[in-house]
Scaffold this active site. Structure first.
Site, PDB file in Angstrom:
ATOM      1  N   GLY A 144       5.200  -0.654   2.645  1.00 53.38           N
ATOM      2  CA  GLY A 144       4.167   0.465   2.946  1.00 53.38           C
ATOM      3  C   GLY A 144       5.249   1.564   2.233  1.00 53.38           C
TER       4      GLY A 144
ATOM      5  N   HIS B 264       0.970  -0.905  -0.059  1.00 50.94           N
ATOM      6  CA  HIS B 264       0.222  -0.260  -0.124  1.00 50.94           C
ATOM      7  C   HIS B 264       1.175   0.798   0.091  1.00 50.94           C
ATOM      8  CE1 HIS B 264       1.049   0.281   3.711  1.00 50.94           C
ATOM      9  NE2 HIS B 264       0.921  -0.583   4.615  1.00 50.94           N
ATOM     10  N   ASP B 265       0.735   2.317  -0.735  1.00 51.58           N
ATOM     11  CA  ASP B 265       1.377   3.848  -0.704  1.00 51.58           C
ATOM     12  C   ASP B 265       2.220   3.173  -0.763  1.00 51.58           C
ATOM     13  OD1 ASP B 265      -1.817   4.996   0.665  1.00 51.58           O
ATOM     14  OD2 ASP B 265      -0.834   3.557   2.344  1.00 51.58           O
TER      15      ASP B 265
END
Length: 253
Positions: free
Chosen positions: A131, A113-114
């Protein structure tokens, strides 16, 4: 039999058993191989090839994620190989995972994520990005290499296979080891990309001053910026000054 609910562009080829959920948008001339899964709020550009059993856009592997609407954006001309897993962003990390253009993600790569990936990057088999990792353009990550969350890797950096990264790697550098340390400049990569050999010479001098002088890294970076206006040297020094996780170099006394 396919399960296609999303928006599909022109001239796309969708393999048997592929799943494309309702909020997915796919551009023109893409190839989605059999049994790939594309889900979530995922937007994919043109001329991408997503291979069998890749899972694109499934929810983040972050216990703080609570079902909020977040995004995955993938550019053009990418090759995403078998069993790759790419997650969208989280509310706490900006809400979006982004992958640029002309990247190769080999088998079993994980993009958490991200994460932000630039253009022309190569991630070899089973490279694992936690992440919030950021890769600038033209980065090469060797296979079986995990990268700690929030690490940033500068453009034209090259990371050896089976390394483990917990700190930032500056642009134009080689890194290797567990935990990875700087091993010099990526001279081969620079020679392939930079037409002006003077730029490489300036980077060599800056690298030596920064990482081999035994002086304070940030003090040296500030001094170089005052006297050297080469754009590549400037980017190298600014990266060092802005590093949040530190630079893993061996300080010589």
């Amino acid at each position: 039999m396919n399960n296609i609910k999303g928006k599909i562009g022109k001239n796309c080829k969708i393999g048997e058993g592929a799943i494309i959920d309702e909020f997915v948008e796919i551009g023109d001339n893409c190839i989605i191989d059999p049994y790939a899964v594309i889900t979530g709020y995922t937007k994919i550009g043109n001329n991408n090839h997503i291979f069998s059993h890749a899972v694109i856009g499934s929810i983040p592997q972050d216990l703080k994620y609570n079902g909020e609407k977040t995004y995955l954006v993938i550019g053009d001309n990418n090759k995403i190989r078998e069993f790759t897993l790419i997650n969208p962003g989280t509310q706490g990390g900006g809400g979006v995972t982004k992958i640029g253009n002309n990247n190769l993600l080999m088998g079993y790569v994980h993009v958490a994520h991200d994460v932000i990936i630039g253009n022309n990057c190569i991630l070899a088999n089973a490279a694992t990005l936690a992440g919030h990792v950021v890769l600038e353009n033209n980065v090469v990550i060797g296979g079986m290499t995990p990268i700690h969350q929030f690490v940033k890797i500068g453009e034209f950096a090259m990371i050896a296979g089976a390394s483990a990264l917990s700190q930032d790697i500056p642009p134009y550098c080689l890194a290797e080891g567990n935990r990875a340390k700087l091993r010099g400049l990526n001279i081969t990569g620079l020679r392939r990309k930079l037409e002006n050999r003077n730029d490489i010479d300036e980077l060599k001098k800056a690298y030596k001053e920064l990482f081999e002088s035994g002086k304070s890294l940030k003090d040296v970076a500030k001094k170089i910026l005052e006297n050297n206006h080469n754009k590549y040297v400037k980017h190298l020094c600014e990266f060092v000054l802005n590093s949040k996780r530190g630079i893993p170099y061996v300080r010589k006394m």
